[in-house]
Structure formats: C-alpha cells, structure tokens
Write a protein that holds these residues in place. Structure first.
Motif, short mmCIF file in Angstrom:
data_model
loop_
_atom_site.label_atom_id
_atom_site.label_comp_id
_atom_site.label_asym_id
_atom_site.label_seq_id
_atom_site.Cartn_x
_atom_site.Cartn_y
_atom_site.Cartn_z
N ASP A 60 38.19 1.30 11.06
CA ASP A 60 38.43 1.09 9.64
C ASP A 60 39.34 -0.12 9.46
O ASP A 60 40.45 -0.17 10.01
CB ASP A 60 39.09 2.34 9.05
N ARG A 61 38.86 -1.11 8.71
CA ARG A 61 39.63 -2.33 8.49
C ARG A 61 39.75 -2.58 7.00
O ARG A 61 38.82 -2.37 6.23
CB ARG A 61 38.95 -3.53 9.17
N THR A 62 40.92 -3.10 6.61
CA THR A 62 41.19 -3.40 5.21
C THR A 62 41.81 -4.79 5.11
O THR A 62 42.66 -5.16 5.94
CB THR A 62 42.19 -2.38 4.61
N LEU A 63 41.37 -5.55 4.12
CA LEU A 63 42.01 -6.83 3.82
C LEU A 63 43.01 -6.61 2.70
O LEU A 63 42.68 -6.04 1.66
CB LEU A 63 40.95 -7.86 3.41
N VAL A 64 44.23 -7.07 2.92
CA VAL A 64 45.31 -6.86 1.97
C VAL A 64 45.80 -8.22 1.46
O VAL A 64 46.20 -9.08 2.27
CB VAL A 64 46.47 -6.08 2.60
N VAL A 65 45.76 -8.39 0.15
CA VAL A 65 46.31 -9.59 -0.46
C VAL A 65 47.79 -9.34 -0.71
O VAL A 65 48.15 -8.45 -1.49
CB VAL A 65 45.59 -9.92 -1.79
N VAL A 66 48.64 -10.11 -0.05
CA VAL A 66 50.08 -9.89 -0.12
C VAL A 66 50.70 -10.87 -1.11
O VAL A 66 50.48 -12.08 -1.02
CB VAL A 66 50.72 -10.05 1.27
N LEU A 106 32.87 -12.03 -2.29
CA LEU A 106 32.47 -12.32 -0.92
C LEU A 106 32.15 -11.04 -0.15
O LEU A 106 31.29 -11.03 0.73
CB LEU A 106 33.59 -13.08 -0.20
N LEU A 107 32.82 -9.95 -0.52
CA LEU A 107 32.70 -8.70 0.25
C LEU A 107 32.26 -7.53 -0.61
O LEU A 107 32.52 -6.37 -0.27
CB LEU A 107 34.04 -8.39 0.94
N ASP A 108 31.59 -7.82 -1.72
CA ASP A 108 31.08 -6.74 -2.57
C ASP A 108 30.20 -5.78 -1.78
O ASP A 108 29.31 -6.21 -1.02
CB ASP A 108 30.24 -7.33 -3.72
N ASP A 109 30.46 -4.48 -1.93
CA ASP A 109 29.63 -3.44 -1.33
C ASP A 109 29.57 -3.50 0.20
O ASP A 109 28.62 -3.01 0.82
CB ASP A 109 28.20 -3.48 -1.89
N GLN A 110 30.60 -4.10 0.81
CA GLN A 110 30.66 -4.15 2.27
C GLN A 110 31.63 -3.09 2.79
O GLN A 110 32.47 -2.58 2.04
CB GLN A 110 31.10 -5.54 2.73
N PRO A 111 31.55 -2.75 4.08
CA PRO A 111 32.42 -1.70 4.63
C PRO A 111 33.84 -2.19 4.93
O PRO A 111 34.45 -1.79 5.92
CB PRO A 111 31.68 -1.28 5.91
N VAL A 112 34.35 -3.09 4.10
CA VAL A 112 35.71 -3.60 4.22
C VAL A 112 36.33 -3.57 2.83
O VAL A 112 35.81 -4.22 1.92
CB VAL A 112 35.74 -5.03 4.77
N SER A 113 37.39 -2.86 2.65
CA SER A 113 38.02 -2.79 1.33
C SER A 113 39.07 -3.90 1.19
O SER A 113 39.59 -4.42 2.18
CB SER A 113 38.67 -1.42 1.13
#
Length: 254
Positions: A16-22, A37-44
């Motif tokens: 499980d991977r998540t991109l976080v905008v800090v 860029l990541l709509d409906d992809q398995p990365v939140s």
C-alpha cells in the motif's frame, strides 16, 4: 513457466503506497493536475502540514514510512505541465527526460491508463517511463534495449522517437524493435527489427533495458497491454530478476 506477457502482472505484489502533498502552497488547479495524473489508480493522494518540511514537497509513504521525496516543481516539469506531443516532436531532449523519485517509487503498481481523448495525462506516465528507460540505455552506451511500437511506422512518423533511436545508434547498445509493418522502412537505423501480427506485436507496449553482465547499473522494464482500445494495463519495475525474466521472454518468444 511464464505463459504470456499478461502472466507477469500476476506476479506483482504491491504494498500500500500513498502520495502525500506536504505543506501545499500551490493553487487548486495545480493540485487538480496532480489528481488527474492518478485518477482511479491504486495510489491515493492526501495532504498534510509539517513544520519541519518545505512547502510543496511530495512524499511517497509505504507502511507509515517515507520511501521517496520529490518537489512539486519536479513533477510539474517532468509530467504535469508536459503533454505527449512534446515527446513525439522531440521538443524534450532525451537527456532532459527525468522520472521524479516518487514516481520511480511507484514501480510494480498495476496502473490502468487511458489515452487521449479520454484522458490528457494518464498515458503520459507510460511515455515518460519509456523515455527514461531509453535515456538510461543511451547513458550506459552498452547493453540490450527491446522496445515495442505496435506499428513500426511510428518510429519514423514521430520525430522525437526517430531522434531517440538515431541517438542510440551512436552507442553500442544492441537495439531490438517490435511491431507490425514493413521492416525495410527502418533500414537506415542499425536496429534489429522483429515483425509479426500476434497480440504481443499488435497490442503490447514494452521497453526493457538490461546492461552487460559486467556492468553494475539499472535494469528496468516497462510493460503495458492494450486490452481495450486506447486503454492500457501497465507497470514498470527496477527489480533485476523480474526485468531479466521479461527480457528473456521477449527475446525467446517474440
């Protein structure tokens, strides 16, 4: 035994991977670009505030640990403010192509990506990764590169693609290209052409680079399959064993 290119997808074990905008300071339209860029992809994608971090930092988080960081500017310059035409026309030079660390860290995530006009951005991920692999091959100057184009004519029709493979011709990389069409049309390029009409030739997109056995360097592969018109299931990997197996499958079966 691997039975098809599709079989490689069954081997992916994606944490499980998540991109976080800090500390986001960028306006909403920029955040919307990132989301698209990541709509409906398995990365939140989430946001957070952190007093000890700079503004607009993107962190890739896995199992509550930060495994990669990139600035939002890096994503804007490499992907978010770029369109595929810039690669087709050669406006982006091969040496300028970059894959931010947080995107590299999404290796072996199974993406389902749409091309234009359904999406302006999704398929661009595969284009950027493809160019990065070609850049890595050119920088090594030796090794083997295998790339599929569906239609071989694309190599000549897209100036940027033609320039890349002409540049690779000035190295000692052993280049193999795969697709449907007239092999003679590529006679001016010192590449080995493989033609056919089966599914892998018509509907696969792979770019695989393996350096020589005596060189310590990136082994990297992108693999995508077009199961529906203009819709691609794809992933990229830097895992040496998996890259080698994809390379051997292509070399032995196509």
């Amino acid at each position: 035994m691997t039975e098809s290119l599709r079989s490689f997808f069954d081997e992916l074990v994606t944490p499980d991977r998540t991109l976080v905008v800090v500390n986001r300071s960028s306006p909403d339209p920029v955040r919307n670009l990132f989301d698209s860029l990541l709509d409906d992809q398995p990365v939140s994608i989430t946001e957070t505030e952190a007093a000890d971090e700079p503004d607009d930092m993107i962190a890739l988080v896995e199992d509550d640990a930060v495994v990669a960081r990139s600035t939002l500017d890096e994503l804007l310059e490499s992907v978010l403010l770029i369109n595929s035409d810039l690669y087709k026309t050669g406006a982006v030079a091969l040496g300028e192509v970059a894959l931010p660390d947080v995107l590299r860290g999404l290796e072996e995530v199974p993406f389902r990506l749409r091309g234009y006009p359904a999406s302006n951005k999704e398929k661009l991920l595969l284009i950027v990764v493809s160019r990065v692999i070609e850049r890595i091959a050119a920088e090594h100057g030796r090794g083997t590169l295998r790339a599929s184009f569906q239609r071989l004519s694309r190599i000549n029709d897209e100036r940027g693609t033609r320039d890349v493979y002409a540049a690779l011709a000035d190295t000692d990389v052993d280049v193999h290209v795969y697709g449907v069409g007239d092999a003679a049309s590529l006679s001016a390029l010192p590449v080995t052409v493989h033609t056919g009409t089966s599914f892998p030739y018509r509907r696969s997109w792979f770019v695989v680079f393996t350096p020589p056995a005596d060189v310590d360097g990136d082994r990297v592969a992108l693999l995508a399959l077009e199961d529906e018109p203009n819709v691609w299931d794809g992933f990229w990997t830097f895992r040496p064993a998996l890259v080698d197996r994809i390379e051997r499958y292509v070399a032995d079966r196509l």
